[in-house]
Design a protein around this motif. Sequence first.
Motif, PDB file in Angstrom:
ATOM      1  N   LYS A   9      45.326  21.551  24.544  1.00  0.00           N
ATOM      2  CA  LYS A   9      43.877  21.410  24.665  1.00  0.00           C
ATOM      3  C   LYS A   9      43.474  20.038  24.155  1.00  0.00           C
ATOM      4  CE  LYS A   9      39.517  23.533  23.129  1.00  0.00           C
ATOM      5  NZ  LYS A   9      38.921  24.583  22.256  1.00  0.00           N
ATOM      6  N   ILE A  10      42.861  19.252  25.033  1.00  0.00           N
ATOM      7  CA  ILE A  10      42.360  17.930  24.671  1.00  0.00           C
ATOM      8  C   ILE A  10      40.841  18.009  24.639  1.00  0.00           C
ATOM      9  CG2 ILE A  10      42.210  15.506  25.333  1.00  0.00           C
ATOM     10  CD1 ILE A  10      44.835  15.928  26.915  1.00  0.00           C
ATOM     11  N   GLU A  11      40.264  17.617  23.524  1.00  0.00           N
ATOM     12  CA  GLU A  11      38.805  17.626  23.395  1.00  0.00           C
ATOM     13  C   GLU A  11      38.296  16.204  23.214  1.00  0.00           C
ATOM     14  OE1 GLU A  11      37.275  21.629  21.344  1.00  0.00           O
ATOM     15  OE2 GLU A  11      38.680  20.502  20.090  1.00  0.00           O
ATOM     16  N   ILE A  12      37.233  15.874  23.947  1.00  0.00           N
ATOM     17  CA  ILE A  12      36.534  14.605  23.786  1.00  0.00           C
ATOM     18  C   ILE A  12      35.130  14.957  23.314  1.00  0.00           C
ATOM     19  CG2 ILE A  12      35.706  12.503  24.896  1.00  0.00           C
ATOM     20  CD1 ILE A  12      38.465  14.340  26.622  1.00  0.00           C
ATOM     21  N   ILE A  13      34.816  14.603  22.078  1.00  0.00           N
ATOM     22  CA  ILE A  13      33.569  15.011  21.430  1.00  0.00           C
ATOM     23  C   ILE A  13      32.753  13.771  21.101  1.00  0.00           C
ATOM     24  CG2 ILE A  13      32.580  16.316  19.499  1.00  0.00           C
ATOM     25  CD1 ILE A  13      35.481  17.548  19.196  1.00  0.00           C
ATOM     26  N   ASP A  14      31.465  13.789  21.456  1.00  0.00           N
ATOM     27  CA  ASP A  14      30.610  12.647  21.134  1.00  0.00           C
ATOM     28  C   ASP A  14      29.304  13.111  20.504  1.00  0.00           C
ATOM     29  OD1 ASP A  14      28.194  12.495  23.124  1.00  0.00           O
ATOM     30  OD2 ASP A  14      29.901  12.964  24.410  1.00  0.00           O
ATOM     31  N   ASN A  15      28.636  12.182  19.817  1.00  0.00           N
ATOM     32  CA  ASN A  15      27.371  12.493  19.160  1.00  0.00           C
ATOM     33  C   ASN A  15      26.185  11.922  19.928  1.00  0.00           C
ATOM     34  OD1 ASN A  15      27.822   9.786  18.653  1.00  0.00           O
ATOM     35  ND2 ASN A  15      27.128   9.857  16.519  1.00  0.00           N
ATOM     36  N   GLY A  16      26.325  11.852  21.240  1.00  0.00           N
ATOM     37  CA  GLY A  16      25.266  11.326  22.099  1.00  0.00           C
ATOM     38  C   GLY A  16      24.125  12.304  22.287  1.00  0.00           C
ATOM     39  N   PRO A  17      23.209  11.996  23.201  1.00  0.00           N
ATOM     40  CA  PRO A  17      22.004  12.817  23.385  1.00  0.00           C
ATOM     41  C   PRO A  17      22.264  14.174  24.029  1.00  0.00           C
ATOM     42  CG  PRO A  17      22.097  11.083  25.037  1.00  0.00           C
ATOM     43  CD  PRO A  17      23.209  10.809  24.073  1.00  0.00           C
ATOM     44  N   GLY A  18      23.456  14.376  24.556  1.00  0.00           N
ATOM     45  CA  GLY A  18      23.759  15.646  25.218  1.00  0.00           C
ATOM     46  C   GLY A  18      23.421  15.611  26.701  1.00  0.00           C
ATOM     47  N   ILE A  19      23.918  16.606  27.410  1.00  0.00           N
ATOM     48  CA  ILE A  19      23.685  16.720  28.851  1.00  0.00           C
ATOM     49  C   ILE A  19      22.528  17.682  29.082  1.00  0.00           C
ATOM     50  CG2 ILE A  19      24.701  17.426  31.061  1.00  0.00           C
ATOM     51  CD1 ILE A  19      27.457  16.792  29.772  1.00  0.00           C
ATOM     52  N   PRO A  20      21.538  17.307  29.899  1.00  0.00           N
ATOM     53  CA  PRO A  20      20.419  18.218  30.156  1.00  0.00           C
ATOM     54  C   PRO A  20      20.906  19.583  30.645  1.00  0.00           C
ATOM     55  CG  PRO A  20      19.970  16.047  31.089  1.00  0.00           C
ATOM     56  CD  PRO A  20      21.391  16.022  30.608  1.00  0.00           C
ATOM     57  N   ALA A  21      20.240  20.637  30.172  1.00  0.00           N
ATOM     58  CA  ALA A  21      20.667  22.004  30.494  1.00  0.00           C
ATOM     59  C   ALA A  21      20.728  22.239  31.994  1.00  0.00           C
ATOM     60  CB  ALA A  21      19.725  23.013  29.823  1.00  0.00           C
ATOM     61  N   GLU A  22      19.787  21.638  32.739  1.00  0.00           N
ATOM     62  CA  GLU A  22      19.743  21.870  34.187  1.00  0.00           C
ATOM     63  C   GLU A  22      20.904  21.219  34.919  1.00  0.00           C
ATOM     64  OE1 GLU A  22      17.007  18.310  33.332  1.00  0.00           O
ATOM     65  OE2 GLU A  22      17.476  20.260  32.435  1.00  0.00           O
ATOM     66  N   LEU A  23      21.622  20.283  34.269  1.00  0.00           N
ATOM     67  CA  LEU A  23      22.760  19.612  34.905  1.00  0.00           C
ATOM     68  C   LEU A  23      24.103  20.209  34.503  1.00  0.00           C
ATOM     69  CD1 LEU A  23      21.896  15.790  34.747  1.00  0.00           C
ATOM     70  CD2 LEU A  23      21.732  17.319  36.708  1.00  0.00           C
ATOM     71  N   GLN A  24      24.136  21.003  33.456  1.00  0.00           N
ATOM     72  CA  GLN A  24      25.421  21.428  32.899  1.00  0.00           C
ATOM     73  C   GLN A  24      26.249  22.283  33.864  1.00  0.00           C
ATOM     74  OE1 GLN A  24      25.471  22.870  28.844  1.00  0.00           O
ATOM     75  NE2 GLN A  24      23.827  21.476  28.222  1.00  0.00           N
ATOM     76  N   GLU A  25      25.605  23.008  34.766  1.00  0.00           N
ATOM     77  CA  GLU A  25      26.343  23.836  35.711  1.00  0.00           C
ATOM     78  C   GLU A  25      26.868  23.046  36.904  1.00  0.00           C
ATOM     79  OE1 GLU A  25      27.173  27.123  35.437  1.00  0.00           O
ATOM     80  OE2 GLU A  25      26.387  26.966  33.400  1.00  0.00           O
ATOM     81  N   THR A  26      26.374  21.819  37.076  1.00  0.00           N
ATOM     82  CA  THR A  26      26.716  21.067  38.299  1.00  0.00           C
ATOM     83  C   THR A  26      27.309  19.690  38.009  1.00  0.00           C
ATOM     84  OG1 THR A  26      24.436  20.212  38.419  1.00  0.00           O
ATOM     85  CG2 THR A  26      24.924  22.220  39.658  1.00  0.00           C
ATOM     86  N   ILE A  27      27.616  19.383  36.744  1.00  0.00           N
ATOM     87  CA  ILE A  27      28.038  18.010  36.425  1.00  0.00           C
ATOM     88  C   ILE A  27      29.364  17.617  37.066  1.00  0.00           C
ATOM     89  CG2 ILE A  27      26.766  17.755  34.266  1.00  0.00           C
ATOM     90  CD1 ILE A  27      29.341  18.566  32.807  1.00  0.00           C
ATOM     91  N   PHE A  28      30.191  18.602  37.462  1.00  0.00           N
ATOM     92  CA  PHE A  28      31.475  18.258  38.074  1.00  0.00           C
ATOM     93  C   PHE A  28      31.371  18.118  39.595  1.00  0.00           C
ATOM     94  CE2 PHE A  28      32.795  20.518  34.152  1.00  0.00           C
ATOM     95  CZ  PHE A  28      33.439  19.456  33.546  1.00  0.00           C
ATOM     96  N   PHE A  29      30.159  18.298  40.149  1.00  0.00           N
ATOM     97  CA  PHE A  29      29.975  18.128  41.584  1.00  0.00           C
ATOM     98  C   PHE A  29      29.771  16.654  41.905  1.00  0.00           C
ATOM     99  CE2 PHE A  29      27.987  22.618  42.132  1.00  0.00           C
ATOM    100  CZ  PHE A  29      29.218  23.184  41.832  1.00  0.00           C
ATOM    101  N   PRO A  30      30.270  16.189  43.056  1.00  0.00           N
ATOM    102  CA  PRO A  30      30.059  14.781  43.430  1.00  0.00           C
ATOM    103  C   PRO A  30      28.579  14.456  43.580  1.00  0.00           C
ATOM    104  CG  PRO A  30      31.751  15.794  44.807  1.00  0.00           C
ATOM    105  CD  PRO A  30      31.109  16.902  44.026  1.00  0.00           C
ATOM    106  N   MET A  31      28.216  13.230  43.194  1.00  0.00           N
ATOM    107  CA  MET A  31      26.867  12.679  43.340  1.00  0.00           C
ATOM    108  C   MET A  31      25.861  13.282  42.369  1.00  0.00           C
ATOM    109  SD  MET A  31      27.910  10.680  45.618  1.00  0.00           S
ATOM    110  CE  MET A  31      26.422   9.739  45.953  1.00  0.00           C
ATOM    111  N   VAL A  32      26.323  14.059  41.391  1.00  0.00           N
ATOM    112  CA  VAL A  32      25.427  14.592  40.355  1.00  0.00           C
ATOM    113  C   VAL A  32      25.586  13.736  39.107  1.00  0.00           C
ATOM    114  CG1 VAL A  32      24.897  16.555  38.854  1.00  0.00           C
ATOM    115  CG2 VAL A  32      25.514  16.945  41.243  1.00  0.00           C
ATOM    116  N   SER A  33      24.489  13.134  38.659  1.00  0.00           N
ATOM    117  CA  SER A  33      24.547  12.252  37.498  1.00  0.00           C
ATOM    118  C   SER A  33      23.266  12.370  36.698  1.00  0.00           C
ATOM    119  CB  SER A  33      24.754  10.796  37.940  1.00  0.00           C
ATOM    120  OG  SER A  33      24.713   9.921  36.825  1.00  0.00           O
ATOM    121  N   GLY A  34      23.392  12.253  35.387  1.00  0.00           N
ATOM    122  CA  GLY A  34      22.219  12.265  34.532  1.00  0.00           C
ATOM    123  C   GLY A  34      21.642  10.882  34.298  1.00  0.00           C
TER     124      GLY A  34
END
Length: 249
Positions: A177-202
């Motif tokens: 298990k490789i984890e990449i953890i950051d202290n950034g602003p986070g991903i908007p809740a509405e994007l979290q289900e689709t972030i791995f789809f092409p052309m979806v970007s925050g």
Amino acid sequence: PRDRLLRITKEEAQLSKQETSKMLVRGLAHEIKNPLGGIRGAAQLLARELPEDSLRDYTNVIIEEADRLRNLVDRMLGSNKLPSLALCNVHEVLERVCQLVEAESQGCITLVRDYDPSIPDVLIDREQMIQAVLNIVRNAMQAISSQNELRLGRITLRSRTMRQFTIGHVRHRLVTKIEIIDNGPGIPAELQETIFFPMVSGRPDGTGLGLAITQNIISQHQGLIECDSHPGHTTFSIFLPLEQGATST
């Protein structure tokens, strides 16, 4: 047991959506590339008939933009090349990513290494896996810099092993298990289900291809990628089988 069943069900739904997305993109890419080829060919023929070189600037624009669109579609599709698998220490991959990120950020961002040195070598394509992890880390850097100064950013790369872990319908005795953890602003809740789809970007200037390419690479390694995010804390988890003797569930 119930939590494990819910996780497996969620992962199956995620894999199914990703496979559906991949099929949709492939079909769309085929429909786009065919007319693009015709447009490019017609522009080349037209350029030969034009009497003045100045007029060819317009046909050159058509050709260049057709090539740009073709390259974009090819990136959406991901690489058709199968991984060149070889045993590799996963920390070589993480260290290479750290070197690249430190060079790009000029040492401004804090990188934390939290490795388990007992992890055995894993069968991966080293270059593809570097690209997969680097895409995630670069996204983290861009997210951090969009909200704060980069020097306030903190990215942790962590490695661990897990036993009796199920990916899709296959149970593996051991996975890394490789984890990449950051202290950034986070991903908007509405994007979290689709972030791995092409052309979806925050990000307004994002192409939305980095995570899609990463997901494709992980899938080719029979692995799994997950994301958990809230403001101030985002974790991408990559699971890779450590053995060949997996059993179907």
